[in-house]
Scaffold this active site. Structure first.
Site, PDB file in Angstrom:
ATOM      1  N   GLY A  70       0.825  -1.208   0.000  1.00  0.00           N
ATOM      2  CA  GLY A  70       0.000   0.000   0.000  1.00  0.00           C
ATOM      3  C   GLY A  70       0.857   1.254   0.000  1.00  0.00           C
ATOM      4  O   GLY A  70       0.525   2.254  -0.638  1.00  0.00           O
ATOM      5  N   GLN A 180      -7.708   0.752   4.078  1.00  0.00           N
ATOM      6  CA  GLN A 180      -8.574   0.250   5.161  1.00  0.00           C
ATOM      7  C   GLN A 180     -10.038   0.179   4.731  1.00  0.00           C
ATOM      8  O   GLN A 180     -10.886  -0.230   5.519  1.00  0.00           O
ATOM      9  CB  GLN A 180      -8.444   1.135   6.411  1.00  0.00           C
ATOM     10  CG  GLN A 180      -7.066   1.137   7.042  1.00  0.00           C
ATOM     11  CD  GLN A 180      -6.703  -0.177   7.731  1.00  0.00           C
ATOM     12  OE1 GLN A 180      -7.535  -1.065   7.937  1.00  0.00           O
ATOM     13  NE2 GLN A 180      -5.433  -0.312   8.076  1.00  0.00           N
ATOM     14  N   GLY A 201      -2.684  -5.842   0.085  1.00  0.00           N
ATOM     15  CA  GLY A 201      -3.140  -7.220   0.258  1.00  0.00           C
ATOM     16  C   GLY A 201      -3.244  -7.680   1.697  1.00  0.00           C
ATOM     17  O   GLY A 201      -4.178  -8.388   2.068  1.00  0.00           O
ATOM     18  N   CYS A 321       2.891   1.100  12.292  1.00  0.00           N
ATOM     19  CA  CYS A 321       4.167   1.665  11.834  1.00  0.00           C
ATOM     20  C   CYS A 321       4.643   2.817  12.700  1.00  0.00           C
ATOM     21  O   CYS A 321       5.730   3.337  12.502  1.00  0.00           O
ATOM     22  CB  CYS A 321       4.124   2.038  10.364  1.00  0.00           C
ATOM     23  SG  CYS A 321       2.546   2.384   9.741  1.00  0.00           S
TER      24      CYS A 321
HETATM   25  N1  PLP Z   1      -2.445   3.300   4.267  1.00  0.00           N
HETATM   26  C1  PLP Z   1      -3.174   2.906   5.323  1.00  0.00           C
HETATM   27  C2  PLP Z   1      -4.423   3.623   5.655  1.00  0.00           C
HETATM   28  C3  PLP Z   1      -2.744   1.834   6.114  1.00  0.00           C
HETATM   29  O1  PLP Z   1      -3.456   1.462   7.189  1.00  0.00           O
HETATM   30  C4  PLP Z   1      -1.534   1.187   5.766  1.00  0.00           C
HETATM   31  C5  PLP Z   1      -1.010   0.091   6.599  1.00  0.00           C
HETATM   32  O2  PLP Z   1      -1.116   0.103   7.793  1.00  0.00           O
HETATM   33  C6  PLP Z   1      -0.838   1.617   4.636  1.00  0.00           C
HETATM   34  C7  PLP Z   1      -1.317   2.679   3.917  1.00  0.00           C
HETATM   35  C8  PLP Z   1       0.428   0.976   4.204  1.00  0.00           C
HETATM   36  O3  PLP Z   1       0.174  -0.263   3.614  1.00  0.00           O
HETATM   37  P1  PLP Z   1       1.369  -1.333   3.505  1.00  0.00           P
HETATM   38  O4  PLP Z   1       1.600  -1.854   4.880  1.00  0.00           O
HETATM   39  O5  PLP Z   1       0.854  -2.377   2.571  1.00  0.00           O
HETATM   40  O6  PLP Z   1       2.529  -0.623   2.964  1.00  0.00           O
END
Ligand code: PLP
Length: 373
Positions: A70, A180, A201, A321
């Site tokens: 994402g 989400q 995914g 994160c």
């Molecule tokens: N955007 C949102 C709203 C998310 O909750 C997340 C992951 O927590 C991401 C982006 C990032 O996705 P990815 O972990 O696949 O990089």
């Protein structure tokens, strides 16, 4: 016993997705660009997965590009979207409640001379389309807002936002981070009004490390990774066939059972909110039923989280994160420091049971009692 209530961070890979990945790793392991039978079979797997994920997202296969996550989808849409559309101007609108996968690319653009307006979210973390319209300028080249907030579950009306942009004759591109939202609320990439949509995914029971970007037909977004001709020349690099296969299967399973899963998760979310309210615990916002943000002012969320963890219950403080940092989303909403410091995020999946919730509620009630002793 382990009770996993952190599904907004990541989800368990479903059996069907794991089997699809295993088959692509051990049987159909060819390079999809190779012009022989094993290569062609691998290419077929990608084609099939793209159709399944596109169907779940309600768009055409050729509008969907697989990425590594994402975050990559967000970076691609935002950085290349703004640079591509610079003739419209160098002003960008977003919000202080966005994920870091959106905010950090915006920092890159700021360093390049773009001006970024970060809107203050509503008390639930969502953004009112009227607020976007009011911030819109003649030189706005990009608007990027998430559909569902990853900490509070708040929903932003992207379609209404797009209508207001059009009504003002704006040339701005509209991007939404739907990581989400995908397979959690009714969502259509083609009909949501956005030019670009990011999904991931591992939030829908596929493995970590696979995402996708929907790009509206006619928008010639420059490639994020330059190199080979994979993904129609838009995203170079040998495709992650196992994870793409798994994403396709996870999308298929989730979309086929969408109504049933949604009804179950809605009922469960309602039950959790009711139980928390009986304990006098505050919840922050309400939107997508898979996320419940709660706070126990006066408590340290890390302490509660550790106590729950010791009992096998996994919840989170804010976005995974953040790695323990303070929630910028709750700060952007303007909540008091003691509410932010006592905040926990529960996030459920189609695999969560009432029995698990009951164990969690009992553990929280016990934590409350200990404090008041
Ligand atoms: N955007 C949102 C709203 C998310 O909750 C997340 C992951 O927590 C991401 C982006 C990032 O996705 P990815 O972990 O696949 O990089």
């Amino acid at each position: 016993m382990q009770i996993y209530l952190d599904n907004a961070s990541t989800t368990k890979v479903c059996q069907e997705a794991a089997e699809a990945a295993l088959r692509a790793m051990t049987e159909v392991f060819g390079n999809p660009s190779s012009d022989h039978s094993v290569g062609r079979m691998a290419n077929e797997i990608i084609k099939d997965a793209r159709e399944k994920t596109a169907k779940a997202l309600d768009c055409e296969s050729q509008q969907l590009f697989f990425t590594s996550c994402g975050t990559e989808s967000d970076n691609w849409a935002i950085i290349n979207g703004a640079r591509y559309n610079f003739r419209a101007g160098r002003h960008i609108i977003s919000s202080g409640a966005e994920h870091d996968a959106v905010l950090r690319p915006l920092d890159i653009l700021k360093n390049e001379g773009f001006e970024v307006t970060l809107l203050k979210p509503r008390s639930d973390g969502g953004i009112d389309p009227e607020k976007v319209a009011a911030a819109l300028r003649g030189d706005t080249c990009l608007v990027t807002l998430m559909t569902v907030n990853n900490e509070t579950g708040a929903i932003t009306d992207i379609l209404q936002t797009s209508k207001l942009l059009k009504a003002q004759g704006s040339k701005a591109l509209l991007h939404t981070d739907a990581v989400q939202a995908f397979m959690k609320i009714p969502f259509s990439a083609a009909k949501c009004g956005a030019d670009m949509v990011s999904v991931s995914g591992h939030k829908i029971h596929a493995p970590k490390g696979i995402g996708a970007l929907y790009i509206k037909s006619g928008l010639n977004l420059p490639p994020f990774l330059a190199g080979g001709k994979q993904e129609g020349g838009k995203r170079a690099g040998t495709e992650n066939v196992p994870h793409i296969a798994a994403f396709g299967e996870a999308s298929r399973i989730a979309s086929e059972n969408f109504d049933e899963n949604r009804a179950r998760m809605k009922a469960l979310s309602h039950y959790i909110r009711q139980k928390l309210s009986e304990l006098g615990i505050l919840t922050i916002g309400e939107g997508s039923s898979h996320i419940i943000s709660m706070s126990m002012p006066g408590y340290q969320s890390q302490v509660i989280m550790n106590a729950l963890d010791a009992q096998g219950i996994c919840v989170s403080r804010s976005s995974a994160c953040k790695k323990g940092g303070r929630s910028h989303v709750l700060e952007a909403i303007g909540l008091k420091p003691n509410v932010i410091d006592g905040a926990l995020r529960l996030s459920i999946s189609r695999f969560t049971t009432v029995e698990e919730i009951d164990v969690f509620i009992r553990a929280i009630a016990k934590a409350q009692l200990l404090r008041h002793r």
